[in-house]
Design an enzyme around this catalytic site. Structure first.
Site, PDB file in Angstrom:
ATOM      1  N   CYS A  24      54.027 -18.457 -36.231  1.00 47.91           N
ATOM      2  CA  CYS A  24      55.379 -19.033 -36.131  1.00 47.91           C
ATOM      3  C   CYS A  24      55.448 -20.222 -35.170  1.00 47.91           C
ATOM      4  O   CYS A  24      56.490 -20.855 -35.041  1.00 47.91           O
ATOM      5  CB  CYS A  24      56.394 -17.964 -35.737  1.00 47.91           C
ATOM      6  SG  CYS A  24      56.671 -16.759 -37.044  1.00 47.91           S
ATOM      7  N   HIS A  69      69.019 -27.425 -44.511  1.00 48.52           N
ATOM      8  CA  HIS A  69      67.988 -28.410 -44.849  1.00 48.52           C
ATOM      9  C   HIS A  69      67.604 -29.291 -43.654  1.00 48.52           C
ATOM     10  O   HIS A  69      67.284 -30.464 -43.814  1.00 48.52           O
ATOM     11  CB  HIS A  69      68.384 -29.252 -46.067  1.00 48.52           C
ATOM     12  CG  HIS A  69      68.264 -28.485 -47.332  1.00 48.52           C
ATOM     13  ND1 HIS A  69      69.224 -27.591 -47.745  1.00 48.52           N
ATOM     14  CD2 HIS A  69      67.290 -28.458 -48.260  1.00 48.52           C
ATOM     15  CE1 HIS A  69      68.855 -27.051 -48.884  1.00 48.52           C
ATOM     16  NE2 HIS A  69      67.672 -27.550 -49.229  1.00 48.52           N
ATOM     17  N   GLU A 131      66.537 -13.490 -41.627  1.00 49.04           N
ATOM     18  CA  GLU A 131      65.473 -14.477 -41.737  1.00 49.04           C
ATOM     19  C   GLU A 131      64.668 -14.248 -43.016  1.00 49.04           C
ATOM     20  O   GLU A 131      64.195 -15.195 -43.636  1.00 49.04           O
ATOM     21  CB  GLU A 131      64.567 -14.393 -40.509  1.00 49.04           C
ATOM     22  CG  GLU A 131      63.612 -15.547 -40.388  1.00 49.04           C
ATOM     23  CD  GLU A 131      62.901 -15.564 -39.059  1.00 49.04           C
ATOM     24  OE1 GLU A 131      63.420 -16.200 -38.115  1.00 49.04           O
ATOM     25  OE2 GLU A 131      61.823 -14.937 -38.957  1.00 49.04           O
TER      26      GLU A 131
END
Length: 166
Positions: A24, A69, A131
């Site tokens: 991550c 986005h 998530e």
């Protein structure tokens, strides 16, 4: 009787976790889902705390403008910020902490919801960030803490009756 409604907002965003010890730490993205739980002191003449469409317009509007986005980065992540600024065009949002699901939920509850719901007489009491389909985090306003805080505040004022023998 207390009543709470929930409005779900879906969005896509990228992030990386500053100082993460695993994969991550790299730029990657998720198809997020945010569940906003909102309460109010009473319902309107139609029987609503707030119209779902109005709630969607405000909350999804903020997310669309700021996070959807785009990339979410920690203010301390100089390397990530420098890298993302080199991409044209780009959209990114700088958080005061790592963009974990926990911190995203906290930011939405503590910062975003009060600012967009401020004048409507309603309050977000919980935000859940999904998530993945299997992983989520939630931030809540603890009603007991608010009651204790309110009682403590009353002790700090002259609002208690006078003449009490302690």
């Amino acid at each position: 009787m207390g009543m709470t409604i929930m409005r779900r907002v879906k969005f896509n965003a990228g992030h990386r976790l500053f100082r993460h010890e695993g994969k991550c730490q790299f730029f990657h993205g998720h198809n997020y889902v945010a569940d906003f739980y909102v309460t109010g002191p009473e319902t309107d003449a139609v029987g609503r705390i707030i119209d779902f469409a109005q709630l969607k317009a405000l909350l999804k509007g903020w997310i669309d403008e700021n996070w959807d986005h785009g990339f979410l980065l920690n203010v301390e992540d100089e390397n990530g910020l420098n890298a993302i600024r080199m991409v044209e065009p780009t959209k990114y949002f700088v958080l005061p902490y790592n963009p974990t699901a926990e911190n995203m939920a906290r930011y939405l509850l503590d910062e975003v919801c009060p600012s967009v719901l401020n004048e409507l007489g309603v309050q977000a009491v919980k935000v859940v960030i999904w998530e993945t389909e299997e992983s989520c985090a939630e931030a809540t306003i603890d009603q007991d803490e608010k009651r204790e805080h309110s009682l403590f505040d009353a002790f700090q004022t002259d609002s208690f009756p006078t003449g009490l023998n302690w």
